[in-house]
Design a protein around this motif. Structure first.
Motif, mmCIF file in Angstrom:
data_model
loop_
_atom_site.group_PDB
_atom_site.id
_atom_site.type_symbol
_atom_site.label_atom_id
_atom_site.label_comp_id
_atom_site.label_asym_id
_atom_site.label_seq_id
_atom_site.Cartn_x
_atom_site.Cartn_y
_atom_site.Cartn_z
ATOM 1 N N THR A 274 -4.688 4.677 13.726
ATOM 2 C CA THR A 274 -4.980 3.730 12.654
ATOM 3 C C THR A 274 -6.482 3.576 12.453
ATOM 4 O O THR A 274 -6.943 3.420 11.319
ATOM 5 C CB THR A 274 -4.363 2.358 12.968
ATOM 6 O OG1 THR A 274 -4.681 1.990 14.316
ATOM 7 C CG2 THR A 274 -2.854 2.384 12.798
ATOM 8 N N TYR A 279 -5.875 3.383 8.008
ATOM 9 C CA TYR A 279 -4.707 2.710 7.462
ATOM 10 C C TYR A 279 -4.286 1.581 8.397
ATOM 11 O O TYR A 279 -4.613 1.581 9.590
ATOM 12 C CB TYR A 279 -3.514 3.665 7.336
ATOM 13 C CG TYR A 279 -3.656 4.815 6.381
ATOM 14 C CD1 TYR A 279 -4.759 4.961 5.542
ATOM 15 C CD2 TYR A 279 -2.660 5.784 6.302
ATOM 16 C CE1 TYR A 279 -4.859 6.038 4.678
ATOM 17 C CE2 TYR A 279 -2.743 6.857 5.438
ATOM 18 C CZ TYR A 279 -3.851 6.986 4.630
ATOM 19 O OH TYR A 279 -3.948 8.059 3.766
ATOM 20 N N GLN A 283 1.160 0.798 7.085
ATOM 21 C CA GLN A 283 0.926 1.868 6.111
ATOM 22 C C GLN A 283 1.143 3.240 6.736
ATOM 23 O O GLN A 283 1.779 4.114 6.136
ATOM 24 C CB GLN A 283 -0.493 1.762 5.555
ATOM 25 C CG GLN A 283 -0.710 0.625 4.576
ATOM 26 C CD GLN A 283 -2.164 0.466 4.197
ATOM 27 O OE1 GLN A 283 -3.075 0.883 4.928
ATOM 28 N NE2 GLN A 283 -2.415 -0.149 3.052
ATOM 29 N N LEU A 284 0.632 3.433 7.934
ATOM 30 C CA LEU A 284 0.754 4.742 8.567
ATOM 31 C C LEU A 284 2.203 5.044 8.925
ATOM 32 O O LEU A 284 2.685 6.168 8.720
ATOM 33 C CB LEU A 284 -0.145 4.814 9.808
ATOM 34 C CG LEU A 284 -0.254 6.179 10.482
ATOM 35 C CD1 LEU A 284 -0.607 7.279 9.477
ATOM 36 C CD2 LEU A 284 -1.290 6.147 11.598
ATOM 37 N N CYS A 287 3.970 6.027 5.835
ATOM 38 C CA CYS A 287 3.673 7.405 5.450
ATOM 39 C C CYS A 287 4.532 8.393 6.217
ATOM 40 O O CYS A 287 5.080 9.350 5.635
ATOM 41 C CB CYS A 287 2.193 7.700 5.682
ATOM 42 S SG CYS A 287 1.077 6.947 4.487
ATOM 43 N N GLU A 318 -10.665 5.589 -1.667
ATOM 44 C CA GLU A 318 -10.180 4.385 -1.030
ATOM 45 C C GLU A 318 -9.710 3.384 -2.080
ATOM 46 O O GLU A 318 -10.286 3.268 -3.155
ATOM 47 C CB GLU A 318 -11.308 3.765 -0.198
ATOM 48 C CG GLU A 318 -10.865 2.703 0.768
ATOM 49 C CD GLU A 318 -11.967 2.333 1.749
ATOM 50 O OE1 GLU A 318 -11.652 1.916 2.861
ATOM 51 O OE2 GLU A 318 -13.147 2.472 1.377
ATOM 52 N N PRO A 330 -0.852 3.251 1.317
ATOM 53 C CA PRO A 330 -2.307 3.156 1.501
ATOM 54 C C PRO A 330 -3.042 3.846 0.370
ATOM 55 O O PRO A 330 -2.488 4.713 -0.315
ATOM 56 C CB PRO A 330 -2.528 3.905 2.822
ATOM 57 C CG PRO A 330 -1.448 4.949 2.822
ATOM 58 C CD PRO A 330 -0.259 4.313 2.140
#
Length: 374
Positions: A274, A279, A283-284, A287, A318, A330
């Motif tokens: 992270t 992220y 969020q990670l 994904c 970003e 993200p």
């Protein structure tokens, strides 16, 4: 500075003054939002199954607290103070004055001295706050040293900086790296850390309207001390592997980011993913849960080989989210996708040297990786 671009959004005087096209389907919003809510938790570092022992690799790193010496200048005699700093920091001081403060080194009728005096006055509270937070810098120093040990292991010919210099700069002094913007930079002989952007995400400095206009919450949440070593290694990677102007398609830029994250993971194998990717944990995890859907979206919308900045901007920059992927995603999704492609390639070709990987063509990497997530 080493081929860095400083994103000063305003001049120093103005900063000091301020200081006092796709629609998102409901289904896509739902799958990403659900994933990020359900899959909460912390992502530990992955992808380094065999971490080499670098404990016997010697690195030289001297920590210099420039901000302490700079803020000790007698404001009634700026010129004399700068002259003394010039002897102590012969290389860094010119960089700081010109590229961080944005002032002139030549005789400008005392305008620079006046601006420095104003800066010392208005940023005194920032310096005092940083002094409390970073009264003990040993843990951060050790983490950077460890990163440099891995750097020497993987890139033995590279001459790494032997100084770690901390400073306090204007809030809007930002530098570009291959993995995003940061307040930290690599200079001619040092890794330089802008402590003003590491005071903690809840620091009052970041809550003002001016600060929020520069750094909204999705940016300022990363203004933590834990990102110092990460940013230092990002700058090291850029020094080893400068960005190529020929990289223009979404695939080119995605693979480039993936290469850098792969190397960053090698240099900081014990740091959580992270922090490396920037992220949140949700969020990670979202994904990973939706990796196939993300890739399918990019393919079906003919984005992979697209070089139109207006079409690919939201995937490589970003932001609070990737608008086309919906709530909970993200920003800069290319970071994740690029990293996964590189990891897949290295799984298939584990004997590929990192130096060779960095030179490989993006299309070749994608083709040979056989990346087809489900």
């Amino acid at each position: 500075m080493k081929s860095k671009v400083c994103f000063r959004s305003k001049g120093l005087d103005l900063m000091i003054q301020h200081f006092k096209n796709y629609s998102v389907t409901p289904a896509m919003r739902k799958w990403f939002y659900t994933a990020t809510i359900v899959l909460l938790g912390f992502i530990a570092c992955t992808g380094n199954k065999k971490i080499p022992d670098v404990s016997n690799i010697r690195v030289n790193l001297e920590v210099q607290r420039f901000e302490q010496d700079f803020f000790a200048i007698d404001t009634n005699n700026i010129a004399a103070g700068i002259s003394r700093l010039q002897q102590q920091y012969p290389i860094f001081l010119p960089d700081f004055i010109q590229h961080i403060l944005g002032l002139s080194l030549t005789d400008d009728g005392g305008k620079s001295d006046a601006a420095i005096k104003m800066f010392l006055r208005d940023y005194r509270l920032v310096k005092d706050t940083a002094s409390k937070i970073f009264s003990n810098f040993i843990a951060i120093e050790d983490e950077v040293k460890k990163g440099l040990q891995f750097t020497k292991y993987y890139f033995p010919a590279y001459h790494a900086p032997e100084k770690l210099i901390t400073f306090i700069g204007p809030l809007d002094a930002i530098f570009e790296t291959g993995l995003g913007k940061t307040g930290d930079v690599i200079t001619q002989d040092a890794l330089a850390v802008g402590l003003q952007l590491h005071l903690g995400k809840n620091a009052s400095l970041y809550q003002s309207p001016v600060a929020q206009s520069l750094f909204p919450q999705y940016v300022s949440r990363k203004f933590e001390p834990a990102y110092i070593a990460v940013n230092c290694m990002k700058n090291i990677i850029d020094d080893i592997f400068p960005a190529r102007a020929t990289d223009k398609t979404l695939l080119d830029l995605t693979i480039d980011k993936g290469k850098r994250l792969y190397v960053l993971n090698k240099l900081l194998p014990h740091v959580p993913d992270t922090l490396k990717i920037g992220y949140t944990a949700a969020q990670l995890k979202g994904c990973y849960a939706n990796e196939g859907l993300i890739w399918s979206f990019l393919i079906q919308n003919d984005l992979i080989y697209n070089s139109d900045p207006l079409r690919i901007q939201s995937y490589i920059e970003e932001g609070p989210l990737t608008q086309e992927l919906g709530e909970g995603s993200p920003g800069n999704i290319s970071l994740f996708t690029g990293w996964q492609i590189i990891k897949k390639y290295m799984e298939r070709f584990p004997d590929t040297a990192i130096d060779d990987l960095l030179q490989l063509d993006a299309r070749q990497i994608l083709q040979d990786s056989k990346y087809k997530p489900r």
